[in-house]
Write a protein that holds these residues in place. Structure first.
Motif, PDB file in Angstrom:
ATOM      1  N   GLY A   4      42.055  36.965  40.837  1.00 56.10           N
ATOM      2  CA  GLY A   4      42.429  36.719  39.458  1.00 56.10           C
ATOM      3  C   GLY A   4      42.839  35.283  39.279  1.00 56.10           C
ATOM      4  N   SER A   6      45.058  32.744  36.248  1.00 58.86           N
ATOM      5  CA  SER A   6      45.680  32.625  34.939  1.00 58.86           C
ATOM      6  C   SER A   6      44.860  31.712  34.061  1.00 58.86           C
ATOM      7  CB  SER A   6      47.099  32.038  35.088  1.00 58.86           C
ATOM      8  OG  SER A   6      47.015  30.674  35.445  1.00 58.86           O
ATOM      9  N   ASP A 109      42.904  45.477  33.811  1.00 55.16           N
ATOM     10  CA  ASP A 109      43.816  45.193  34.920  1.00 55.16           C
ATOM     11  C   ASP A 109      43.736  46.232  36.033  1.00 55.16           C
ATOM     12  OD1 ASP A 109      44.846  47.075  33.232  1.00 55.16           O
ATOM     13  OD2 ASP A 109      46.871  46.247  33.171  1.00 55.16           O
ATOM     14  N   ALA A 114      39.085  40.394  38.204  1.00 54.98           N
ATOM     15  CA  ALA A 114      39.079  39.109  37.501  1.00 54.98           C
ATOM     16  C   ALA A 114      38.176  38.095  38.206  1.00 54.98           C
ATOM     17  CB  ALA A 114      40.498  38.570  37.390  1.00 54.98           C
ATOM     18  N   THR A 116      37.482  33.979  39.187  1.00 56.70           N
ATOM     19  CA  THR A 116      38.283  32.794  39.481  1.00 56.70           C
ATOM     20  C   THR A 116      37.570  31.500  39.118  1.00 56.70           C
ATOM     21  OG1 THR A 116      37.473  32.423  41.714  1.00 56.70           O
ATOM     22  CG2 THR A 116      39.236  34.063  41.442  1.00 56.70           C
ATOM     23  N   ARG A 143      44.226  36.503  32.501  1.00 54.96           N
ATOM     24  CA  ARG A 143      43.215  36.511  33.553  1.00 54.96           C
ATOM     25  C   ARG A 143      41.838  36.646  32.907  1.00 54.96           C
ATOM     26  NH1 ARG A 143      44.611  39.064  39.119  1.00 54.96           N
ATOM     27  NH2 ARG A 143      46.759  38.391  39.459  1.00 54.96           N
TER      28      ARG A 143
END
Length: 435
Positions: A4, A6, A109, A114, A116, A143
């Motif tokens: 993941g 942010s 989730d 996710a 990157t 994410r």
């Protein structure tokens, strides 16, 4: 730990991929050959599905070391049920094509993995390559869970010959602009005189699309809380009345499912058709030696602008209990390839690519009739944010059965509005089945 990143880390490029060194239990590297197998699931069974199949063949030709195994499931509930069941066991496809409006409804989730920044950088993809408002919808809890392939929306197709006869074409052969509902109705009245049946065709079973386009054109908002929702009743009623008035005057069919909707346009029963841009290939093929018998533009301005209902086909990574690093790498390479080669997706499938290096290119800007409705990217309106909302979701189905009765003139707009509100309250009382 699932990989993941942010939103802040994605934009600054500081995140690192995680969890990619574990042995995979989904697709496998090697096996009976030295090729890396990538399993892809999608729900594209229409004319655009044929274009995706063609693109898959091109990918395989250019990546002989990857064995792409693509499977198409039934559109809507059958596909999303299969996706949720597969992802919940950690043994679904490696990559799937979903509607971006359904991202939150599939519990990203827990059921998705996710993506990157390092993975995107490695394949030459950047956040600046996408329209900002679409890119932002690809996130959940900061994410990144989706890569948008396109924007697809309700648009307005028109028969060039009929429009020429009624004086509805500009000097360059494009459809004249109209402002206001009555001005467009006048256009439909003139077209009906030529066709002898309707002015326009539309899917009376998919009335949510028209409703949401006209409601949003009037700046209508719809927000959901835990046990209640907010909607502007006056603006909602105006949108529903538009359906009723159009059908009452015979400007559109009172009964027309998806197949009949397109057929009415092809056989000359209607000079216009309001349907998704994904039908472009069907209409071109119908024209045979004259694929330019029609053109298309954005939805007409009924209530002050040209907003329209729409969505994005997007790539997501269903959750894996663990990933084979070679499979993961090949999977992201596949997604990048589809984005970078989405000119063909727009040309043949009709969808407007979300990847800006394609849509901003001179080649795409010269593509007809696609360039005539390219502004739809700025005007597309996603469905309201709720687990039961989005393409092929419960809100679409529940309201569609109501609007179908409005078009059939068996339910007045006021009664339809009240029933719609009751149905939404019922949906709000239901638990999210994915949770």
């Amino acid at each position: 730990m699932k990989p993941g990143v942010s939103r802040r880390a994605l934009l600054t490029g500081t995140a690192a991929a995680a969890g990619l060194g574990l042995a995979g239990c989904g697709s496998v590297t090697g096996g009976l050959s030295d090729r890396t197998r990538v399993k892809q699931w999608n729900l594209l069974a229409g004319a655009d599905g044929a274009i995706m199949t063609e693109m898959h063949g091109n990918f395989s030709d250019e990546h002989p070391d990857v064995e792409l195994e693509a499977t198409t499931f039934g559109w809507g509930t059958p596909f999303y049920t299969r996706l949720v069941m597969g992802a919940s066991s950690g043994n679904a496809a490696d990559i799937a094509t979903i509607h971006l409006s359904r991202l939150k409804s599939v519990s990203p989730d827990t059921l998705l993995d996710a993506i990157t920044i390092d993975e995107l950088t490695e394949v030459g993809i950047d956040a600046a390559d996408f329209p900002e408002k679409i890119w932002d919808k690809c996130f959940h809890d900061d994410r990144l869970y989706a890569l948008p392939l396109d924007t697809h929306a309700l648009v307005n197709y028109y028969n060039k010959d009929v429009c020429q006869q009624i004086g509805a074409l500009n000097a360059d052969g494009t459809l004249i602009d109209t402002t206001g509902r009555e001005a467009y109705f006048d256009l439909l009245r003139a077209a009906k005189e030529v066709t002898g049946q309707f002015g326009t065709s539309l899917d009376t079973f998919g009335g949510w699309r028209q409703f949401w386009a006209w409601y949003r054109q009037a700046d209508g908002e719809m927000t959901f809380g835990d046990d209640d929702f907010e909607m502007d009743d006056d603006k909602a009623l105006q949108a529903i009345e538009t359906m009723y008035l159009m059908a009452e005057e015979g400007l559109c069919p009172t009964f027309s499912d998806g197949a009949q909707c397109a057929a009415n346009f092809e056989n000359g029963a209607a000079a216009f058709v309001q349907v998704g841009n994904w039908e472009i290939n069907r209409f071109k093929l119908f024209g045979g030696d004259n694929p330019e018998w029609f053109s298309m533009t954005e939805m007409p301005d009924f209530f002050g602008n040209r907003r329209t209902q729409g969505d994005c086909h997007s790539f997501v990574l269903p959750h894996h209990n663990s990933w084979d690093p070679e499979v993961r790498k090949a999977t992201v390479e596949y997604a990048a390839y589809m984005l970078k080669h989405s000119y063909r997706w727009g040309e043949g499938g009709g969808h407007t690519p979300s990847y800006l290096p394609v849509t901003d290119s001179p080649e795409y800007q010269a593509l007809q009739p696609n360039a005539e409705y390219s502004g739809v990217v700025q005007n597309v309106q996603f469905d309201p944010d709720a687990w039961f909302s989005g393409s092929a979701a419960r809100l679409f189905d529940e309201t569609g059965s109501i609007f179908n009765q409005v078009y059939a003139l068996t339910m007045k707009p006021e009664a339809a509005l009240e029933l719609m509100k009751d149905r939404i309250h019922t949906l709000l009382a239901l638990p999210n089945p994915v949770d």
